[in-house]
Design an enzyme around this catalytic site. Structure first.
Site, PDB file in Angstrom:
ATOM      1  N   ASP A  80       0.858  -1.187   0.000  1.00 56.85           N
ATOM      2  CA  ASP A  80       0.000   0.000   0.000  1.00 56.85           C
ATOM      3  C   ASP A  80       0.894   1.237   0.000  1.00 56.85           C
ATOM      4  OD1 ASP A  80      -1.789   2.010   0.492  1.00 56.85           O
ATOM      5  OD2 ASP A  80      -2.740   1.068   2.229  1.00 56.85           O
TER       6      ASP A  80
ATOM      7  N   ASP B  14      -3.082   2.728  -5.744  1.00 54.15           N
ATOM      8  CA  ASP B  14      -2.007   2.711  -4.766  1.00 54.15           C
ATOM      9  C   ASP B  14      -1.815   1.377  -4.063  1.00 54.15           C
ATOM     10  OD1 ASP B  14      -4.528   3.143  -3.802  1.00 54.15           O
ATOM     11  OD2 ASP B  14      -3.923   4.366  -2.107  1.00 54.15           O
ATOM     12  N   GLU B  15      -2.692   0.434  -4.302  1.00 54.42           N
ATOM     13  CA  GLU B  15      -2.566  -0.832  -3.593  1.00 54.42           C
ATOM     14  C   GLU B  15      -2.435  -1.984  -4.575  1.00 54.42           C
ATOM     15  OE1 GLU B  15      -5.579  -1.490  -0.589  1.00 54.42           O
ATOM     16  OE2 GLU B  15      -5.801   0.661  -0.285  1.00 54.42           O
TER      17      GLU B  15
END
Lengths: 91, 420
Positions: free
Chosen positions: B11, B107-108
């Protein structure tokens, strides 16, 4: 030593493999004089971030007898340079 | 002991803000947030740095509220191109180590490194190596959770947000996760949490111990599923890179530049949003037959309704009509004026399927009209693609140029993803 980021024009060679090799950098000083410096040697090439902001491909170079960090960030070049203070304070 | 699988959840910590800080390191020294344009009042906080967080600034709150908490807050307008570029560079690093890298938003990502051991290192060491490489090469910190299933990996990456590195193994998982609140678990939202509360289930441990049959009775399929999650029995695979998530719904929303207080306002916004949703459906070759609208009033209360229609559609006209009928049916209107002004609106379509042929019949055979409408909308798309979004529009949206001066399809390149 205070560093800052400066985007500069670079004359580069694209090798037959597609690698980008910086050959000359163009430096414009406060008096608007342009100077071209030869990149004497690329000491090291790797991906890295820069202390002055941004990231890209880092070329650690010898330029005019000095070690400098030159970055290819996306499609622009910048150099980490040393802040010299205002012109009038310098000899 | 060797685990059955080695899965990393990585993350990128407060993604947008961190990328801005990487580009301009001085932003780390001041309270800073990435947010929209205040004049246009799409003004919400999209991400904030640690200093801004200390002032209690929250993601998704309005810029106005954020300034109240911290008058010196420095706002950076979003640079979506950079976010896409740099997050993709991060994932390029992940992809060097595994062919199974599944994105979860920008973002992950989950990375399955179970089979990478032969090529690289011990999986835990490899995960650390990836984390360090991302930092050294891009100047970005990622928090990592490493576990033997996707759910615990995600839980792990949430446990320590500052370039954290949390290992949840088949041996220590009870110690690591059982004390955490049940709603830390992916897919336990507010509604589920309320139901769990009523059963006296507070922690993940409680959930894992609770009799499965009762959970299934009360919460249905989902109850059984989250109980399996809590027991570490999630077996979903990390998808191969490039294998994109199946789209479950398409929606667009906007926070308007002013409160929406009349039916005309609503009509205008509904049109702009419906056109965007329909156009995105057509781009993907999808049709859907459940249309929904979500409204947030100026006191920030949220309200949503949906309706199933007989014939799946990808037409803005159809989406608009259904959304409008839902609105009129559910919202008290006085002479064209709304009792409660609304602030943000979402319109979406779900229950999507691949479009096969256009000719589908319904009771009153409206096919011809629908084909005509389809041609019209495709023509508008073409004009917009070629000359710009504002070069063709429905006249009704011209009643208030400023209000409808946004392009949901073009502006929102980043759509939040959901698990299913």
């Amino acid at each position: 030593m205070r560093l800052y980021k400066r985007y500069i024009p670079v004359i580069a060679l694209v090798s037959e493999k597609g690698d980008m090799i910086p050959m000359f950098i163009v430096w414009q000083d406060e008096r608007d004089d342009k100077k071209v410096y030869k990149v004497d040697k690329v000491l090291n090439k790797r991906r890295s971030f820069s202390r002055v902001g941004g990231c890209g491909i880092l070329y650690e170079c010898m330029i005019y007898g000095h070690k400098r960090k030159l970055y290819l960030e996306k499609d622009k070049w910048f150099i980490e340079c040393i802040y010299q203070g205002p012109l009038k304070d310098r000899a | 002991m060797k685990w059955s699988r080695y899965i990393i959840h990585a993350d990128l910590n407060h993604c947008y803000a961190q990328i801005e800080e990487m580009k301009e390191p001085w932003l780390r020294k001041i309270p800073m947030a990435v947010g929209g344009d205040e004049d246009k009042r799409h003004g919400i906080i999209l991400a904030k740095n640690d200093l801004a967080k200390k002032y209690g600034i929250k993601t998704a709150e309005t810029l106005r509220d954020a300034y109240k908490k911290c008058p010196d807050l420095y706002i950076v307008h979003p640079h979506y191109d950079d976010y896409i570029y740099y997050t993709e560079k991060v994932k390029d690093i992940y992809r060097e180590y595994s062919d199974k890298v599944e994105s979860f938003g920008l973002d992950e990502a989950w990375i399955d490194i179970s089979d990478s051991e032969l090529l690289f290192d011990d999986p835990i060491k490899l995960a650390k190596k990836i984390q360090i490489r991302v930092y050294e090469e891009l100047g970005l910190t990622v928090s990592m959770g490493i576990s033997y299933n996707k759910i615990f990996a995600k839980l792990g990456s949430d446990m320590d947000k500052h370039m954290g590195f949390t290992v949840i193994s088949p041996d220590n998982y009870q110690k690591m996760v059982y004390d955490l609140a049940a709603d830390d678990l992916l897919y336990v939202g507010q509604a589920t949490k309320a139901k769990l509360d009523r059963l006296g289930i507070k922690t993940i441990g409680d959930l894992a111990m609770y009799p499965l049959s009762i959970l299934r009775q009360i919460l249905g399929k989902n109850g059984a599923m989250i109980a399996m999650f809590a027991r570490g029995l999630d077996i979903t695979d990390v998808k191969f890179s490039g294998q994109s998530r199946e789209v479950k719904s398409i929606s667009n929303g906007v926070t308007a530049i002013r409160d929406l207080s009349s039916l005309d306002d609503i009509r205008m916004i509904f049109w702009v949003l419906s056109e965007s949703v329909a156009s995105r459906c057509r781009d993907k070759g999808l049709v859907g037959d459940v249309i929904y609208m979500g409204l947030r009033d100026n006191k920030l209360h949220y309200f949503s309704r949906q309706k199933k229609i007989d014939v799946a559609t990808d037409l803005a006209k159809m989406i608009f009509d259904v959304a409008m009928s839902l609105f009129i049916k559910n919202i008290p209107i006085n002479n064209g004026h709304l009792q409660v002004p609304f602030r943000s609106i979402t319109i979406g379509i779900s229950h999507l399927s691949k479009k096969t042929s256009y000719i589908e019949y319904d009771l009153f055979d409206m096919t011809k009209e629908r084909l005509k409408e389809y041609d019209l909308e495709v023509a508008i798309d073409k004009i917009r693609d070629k000359y710009g979004h504002d070069k063709a529009c429905r006249l009704v949206t011209k009643l208030d140029d400023e209000l409808t001066d946004f392009d949901p399809k073009g502006d929102h390149v980043i759509h939040p993803e959901s698990w299913f």
